[in-house]
Design a protein around this motif. Structure first.
Motif, short mmCIF file in Angstrom:
data_model
loop_
_atom_site.label_atom_id
_atom_site.label_comp_id
_atom_site.label_asym_id
_atom_site.label_seq_id
_atom_site.Cartn_x
_atom_site.Cartn_y
_atom_site.Cartn_z
N PHE A 254 41.22 46.91 43.26
CA PHE A 254 42.54 46.49 42.77
C PHE A 254 42.66 45.00 43.00
CE2 PHE A 254 46.99 45.35 43.75
CZ PHE A 254 47.50 45.55 42.48
N ARG A 257 44.72 39.36 40.55
CA ARG A 257 44.26 38.19 39.80
C ARG A 257 43.04 38.50 38.92
NH1 ARG A 257 45.69 33.11 41.61
NH2 ARG A 257 44.83 32.52 39.59
N TYR A 340 38.43 43.03 56.92
CA TYR A 340 39.62 42.36 56.36
C TYR A 340 40.12 43.09 55.11
CZ TYR A 340 37.28 39.44 52.67
OH TYR A 340 36.62 38.96 51.56
N LEU A 342 41.48 46.60 53.86
CA LEU A 342 42.08 47.78 54.50
C LEU A 342 41.91 49.01 53.62
CD1 LEU A 342 45.43 46.06 55.56
CD2 LEU A 342 43.34 46.29 56.91
N TYR A 345 45.30 50.50 51.29
CA TYR A 345 45.94 49.74 50.22
C TYR A 345 45.04 49.62 49.01
CZ TYR A 345 48.74 46.20 47.92
OH TYR A 345 49.51 45.55 47.01
C1 ANZ Z 1 40.84 39.15 43.61
C2 ANZ Z 1 41.68 37.99 43.92
C3 ANZ Z 1 41.50 36.70 43.50
C4 ANZ Z 1 42.76 38.34 44.70
C5 ANZ Z 1 42.42 35.74 43.90
C6 ANZ Z 1 43.69 37.44 45.13
C7 ANZ Z 1 43.51 36.13 44.72
P1 ANZ Z 1 48.98 41.88 47.12
O1 ANZ Z 1 49.74 40.80 46.46
O2 ANZ Z 1 49.26 42.02 48.56
O3 ANZ Z 1 49.06 43.19 46.37
N1 ANZ Z 1 43.35 43.23 48.12
C8 ANZ Z 1 43.42 44.30 47.31
N2 ANZ Z 1 43.24 45.44 48.01
C9 ANZ Z 1 43.07 45.07 49.29
C10 ANZ Z 1 42.84 45.79 50.48
N3 ANZ Z 1 42.72 47.12 50.50
N4 ANZ Z 1 42.71 45.10 51.64
C11 ANZ Z 1 42.78 43.76 51.64
N5 ANZ Z 1 43.01 43.02 50.55
C12 ANZ Z 1 43.14 43.67 49.37
O4 ANZ Z 1 47.43 41.44 47.12
C13 ANZ Z 1 46.52 41.97 46.25
C14 ANZ Z 1 45.26 41.18 46.47
O5 ANZ Z 1 44.80 41.42 47.80
C15 ANZ Z 1 44.16 41.59 45.54
O6 ANZ Z 1 43.89 40.60 44.56
C16 ANZ Z 1 42.92 41.55 46.42
O7 ANZ Z 1 42.46 40.24 46.31
C17 ANZ Z 1 43.44 41.81 47.79
F1 ANZ Z 1 42.28 34.52 43.51
O8 ANZ Z 1 41.60 40.27 44.08
B1 ANZ Z 1 42.73 39.84 44.96
#
Ligand code: ANZ
Ligand code: ZN
Length: 859
Positions: A254, A257, A340, A342, A345
């Motif tokens: 998930f 971005r 880091y 989890l 989520y």
């Molecule tokens: C790629 C990415 C690129 C992300 C970027 C962020 C910035 P919120 O807003 O809290 O929903 N994420 C997803 N699942 C996760 C998990 N189980 N444990 C830790 N981090 C997790 O944050 C969603 C973002 O948190 C997701 O988007 C993922 O990182 C991370 F430039 O994906 B992102």
């Protein structure tokens, strides 16, 4: 005998009026016939035998003032009180002092109500309810069954919070900073099968409705954060190596971005990831370093989520032997496990984009992984033409510069324009999200942080969960819900499932309730096949008890003779619900206040009620502070309200608490302040004691002060700014006392005005107000004739609206007292922004001044 020799005997006065109120039931509205119903509710207290503390009294007083004010305004105010005595809080207390909770609850109840009586609140005493009475929890159980019927109650096995001291599971909402909300012990994680309510099904409604209700903003913010809506995408990454066939294995992530997908340079799984679990036990797994991975998983288990997120020093292990394919650019990328990420989520797995995410960046630096910028903030372009600017920034040396920038300053978190993203180059990142998701075969997805409500507790002191499990039916695949064979709700006609008297009620710590060793309790018949079956022995979370108590008061009014589902009860609920004003602590933002909204929504969907929000208006009161800390037992700064009420009177103490600060802000409790309020009430008492009716026309000045006071007190009560309402009453008293001929002028106000003064005082000092009213021999009741009204004209009579012009052009209208001198008007109006701007600091040639009307600057 001189009247002066009389003293303000608050003790006698308060006792006298409390008895009278009780005898005449003046605070018991006719719930059937009331024409202007106003439900004034204060948050359900859960006192233990320590009883009422000053924080409760603070909250109740603030709520009561509002209720009394509404009553004076002509509403039929319903202000019920009760107590939530089930739950770990009361049970732990009973354990501590070694009494049985059944017995302890009786003692606490008596003590609590007795304490409340002397505070002078206008409670509807007849409708008292207590959550541990079978007639009450019958309906708590009924609500559980409605959840079951609606498919909202289910059992599932998952990692749950466990308090080793309370020996029970806890809901996420009951864990504060990693500690048990009740006892402060550090909570651990256990994998257990438990009962949950699917509050997540209501996440969107719980969020959206916040815009429709008038609640303290900080509580809305807390709920929004807790629900934690994230909009993003689910993307699948293929797992591959030389031997694995492409397309067989996929891991889903998930991301918020998806626009950064081209920059995803590795994949990270949480140590608890389901697929990983299978791989570890799979002898044919392609992963080469299983022991190392297993070791990391074991270590991660011991850490709490907060620790894992906040940890600056990133750790992880690479999965040797396999890799993943970035679905956008088809590049092979490494896979890691790291704590880091989890498990609870999203999908428990992420695509890592170190160029644009802080944690991924730290990790990539440590493990020397690729950092590929794919977003460029528009601020990099200096050219105002977007096309041209873009051409410049895609130039290779710009990419180099971008890499250097990230190297030095860290990831670029803002959105901007796509680069190094194939056909999506030049697109705004906002637009690219959906397009790249589609291109990569993913789908857009909304994710909530909110998790289902864990409602079962392995304790004794709660409402037994009204469910029955039948082995035989389970084996035959029978059950009320397909996915839960063997489970049946207790037939509603058999409610309540009574909590038995059990001598050894201590939690055993064996993942089960003490009731699990009580054969007479758990042995029962299967509602389906009639064979022998077993009752659920866990009890429900006490927050289920308090989620619906606002309805319970209305049921108690009918002596529990009607149920929530009865058509004869519908009319009463329509008349009184939802609650008109609710006051309580902000600490329940994501506990009681969220659960209560959820339960109400399910009752609405069950067709029992016609509203989905229980509390139209909610205001959070502030906290009482003493010696720099929140008043609490652990801080050792407890204030016992009983002593203060005894020594100073309830009226003085009420008013003192409200005088500290605006009610929503809380206040700093200091002993000295009480004396000031005590003096103030004494002065009022003697002012009226000395009263003589004088027939001459009231002095304009003092009438104006009275009307200004009516306005201020009315508006301040409405805004819960009780402190400034009280100071205005002080100003009024000063005025009454200090007009030149002290013993005559004030009294010139006449009878009606003096009635108004007593009424203004009555929400704050209700006993004294009644006493004064009687002393003045007013024949009507203080509750008749409504709340005093002010006359706008009287207030404004001595002010004028000055028109301010610059070169004849209107620039402002400013209020001044009648007859204000030119020089003063000149100085004041120049401070006005638009006047100041119009004057442009130019030389003033001439000023035209018309007294009480106009000032014109010629420049
Ligand atoms: C790629 C990415 C690129 C992300 C970027 C962020 C910035 P919120 O807003 O809290 O929903 N994420 C997803 N699942 C996760 C998990 N189980 N444990 C830790 N981090 C997790 O944050 C969603 C973002 O948190 C997701 O988007 C993922 O990182 C991370 F430039 O994906 B992102
Ligand atoms: Zn059966």
């Amino acid at each position: 005998m001189s009247k002066k020799s009389k003293k303000y005997d608050f003790g006698a006065i308060e006792k006298k009026w409390q008895e009278k109120w009780k005898k005449e039931k003046i605070y018991e509205p006719d719930l059937e016939k009331a024409e202007r119903p106003f439900y004034n509710l204060m948050m359900f207290p859960y006192p233990s035998a320590e009883g009422l503390h000053v924080g409760n009294m603070y909250a109740f007083t603030g709520s009561d003032i509002y209720g009394r004010f509404k009553r004076m305004k002509g509403y039929n105010v319903f202000e019920p009180i009760g107590l939530d005595g089930f739950g770990i809080h009361s049970e732990n207390y009973a354990l501590k002092i070694g009494t049985h909770p059944i017995k302890q609850s009786e003692i606490s109840e008596k003590r609590f109500y007795k304490q409340l009586e002397i505070t002078g609140n206008s409670f509807a005493w007849n409708e008292r309810v207590e959550t541990y009475k079978p007639e009450y929890y019958k309906w708590t159980q009924w609500i559980f069954i409605q959840m079951w019927k609606q498919g909202l109650a289910h059992r599932k096995k998952q990692k749950v919070n466990w308090c080793p001291s309370c020996k029970t599971v806890l809901a996420d909402e009951q864990v504060e900073g990693g500690k048990c909300e009740r006892c402060g012990t550090i909570v651990i994680q256990k994998e257990l099968e438990q009962w949950f309510f699917k509050i997540t099904k209501y996440a969107e409604k719980l969020l959206k409705n916040l815009d429709k209700i008038d609640w303290s903003e900080k509580v809305k913010i807390a709920q929004r954060n807790w629900i934690g809506k994230s909009e993003g995408a689910l993307l699948k990454f293929q797992i591959t190596n030389d031997k694995l066939q492409k397309g067989n294995l996929e891991i889903e992530v998930f991301t918020t971005r998806p626009d950064t997908l081209f920059g995803a340079t590795y994949l990270v799984l949480s140590p608890e990831h389901e697929w990983l679990k299978q791989e570890i036990s799979n002898s044919k797994s392609e992963i080469l370093n299983k022991p190392e991975i297993q070791e990391y998983i074991n270590k991660a288990k011991a850490k709490k989520d907060e620790e894992r997120i906040e940890n600056k020093e990133k750790t992880g292990v690479k999965l040797e032997g396999i890799s993943a394919v970035n679905p956008a650019n088809k590049k092979e990328i490494p896979i890691f496990i790291a704590d880091y990420v989890l498990s609870g989520y999203g999908t428990g797995a992420i695509m890592a984009v170190p160029a644009h995410d802080e944690r991924d960046f730290e990790f990539a630096k440590k493990f020397k992984l690729g950092i590929v910028p794919v977003i460029i903030p528009s601020l990099y372009s200096t050219d105002t033409n977007e096309e041209n600017a873009y051409l410049k920034i895609t130039h290779s040396d710009i990419i180099e510069r971008l890499e250097k920038y990230i190297e030095k300053h860290g990831p670029i978190l803002n959105e901007g324009y796509c680069i190094q993203s194939g056909e999506f180059d030049r697109k705004k990142s906002e637009e690219a999200k959906e397009k790249i998701t589609k291109y990569a075969g993913g789908r857009m997805h909304t994710q909530y942080r909110l998790r289902d409500w864990l409602v079962s507790r392995q304790r004794y002191w709660g409402a037994p969960i009204p469910m029955i499990y039948c082995d035989e039916c389970a084996e035959a695949g029978r059950g009320e819900h397909k996915d839960m064979p063997g489970w049946y709700a207790v037939p509603e006609k058999n409610l309540p499932v009574e909590l038995p008297m059990v001598k050894d009620f201590r939690p055993k710590g064996k993942d089960e309730s003490p009731l699990a060793s009580v054969k007479e309790f758990y042995e029962t018949k299967c509602p389906n096949c009639g064979g022998s079956a077993r009752r659920e022995t866990d009890v429900s979370d006490t927050f289920l008890d308090s989620a619906w108590y606002y309805i319970a008061y209305l049921m108690k009014a009918r002596e529990w003779k009607v149920g929530i589902e009865d058509s004869s009860f519908v009319k009463q609920m329509k008349k009184w619900l939802p609650v008109d004003m609710y006051i309580g602590g902000a600490e329940h933002s994501v506990l009681h206040l969220l659960y209560s909204r959820f339960v109400t929504m399910t009752l609405k969907d069950g067709g029992f009620i016609d509203f989905e929000e229980p509390f139209k208006l909610f205001r959070a009161h502030g906290l009482l502070i003493k010696d720099g800390a929140k008043i609490s037992k652990s801080k050792g700064n407890i204030v016992n309200p009983d002593d203060y009420v005894k020594n100073f009177g309830a009226d003085t103490f009420r008013m003192y608490l409200m005088f500290l600060a605006p009610f929503e802000q809380g206040g700093d409790f200091r002993d000295q302040g009480i004396l000031g309020i005590e003096r103030f009430l004494k002065r009022i008492y003697f002012y009226f004691l000395d009263y003589k009716e004088i027939g001459t026309k009231p002095e304009e000045e003092i009438v104006r002060l009275l009307h200004q006071t009516i306005k201020k007190v009315t508006e301040d009560i409405e805004a819960l700014k009780y402190n400034t309402a009280i100071s205005q009453l002080m100003v009024l008293l000063n005025g009454l006392e200090s007009v030149s001929d002290k013993n005559v002028l004030g009294y010139k106000l006449g009878k009606e005005n003096h009635k108004a003064i007593i009424k203004l005082l009555s929400p704050f000092a209700p006993h004294l107000a009644e006493e004064l009213w009687e002393m003045m021999e007013y024949t009507d009741s203080i509750y008749e004739g409504g709340w005093p009204e002010y006359d706008k004209k009287i207030i404004q009579e001595n002010v004028v609206q000055f028109v301010v012009q610059v070169n004849g052009k209107h620039r402002a209208t400013i209020t001044f007292p009648k007859g204000t001198e030119q020089s003063h008007v000149e100085n004041e109006v120049k401070k006005n922004n638009s006047v100041e701007r119009a004057l442009e600091k130019k030389k003033i040639k001439k000023i035209i001044f018309i007294k009480d009307k106009l000032i014109n600057f010629v420049i």
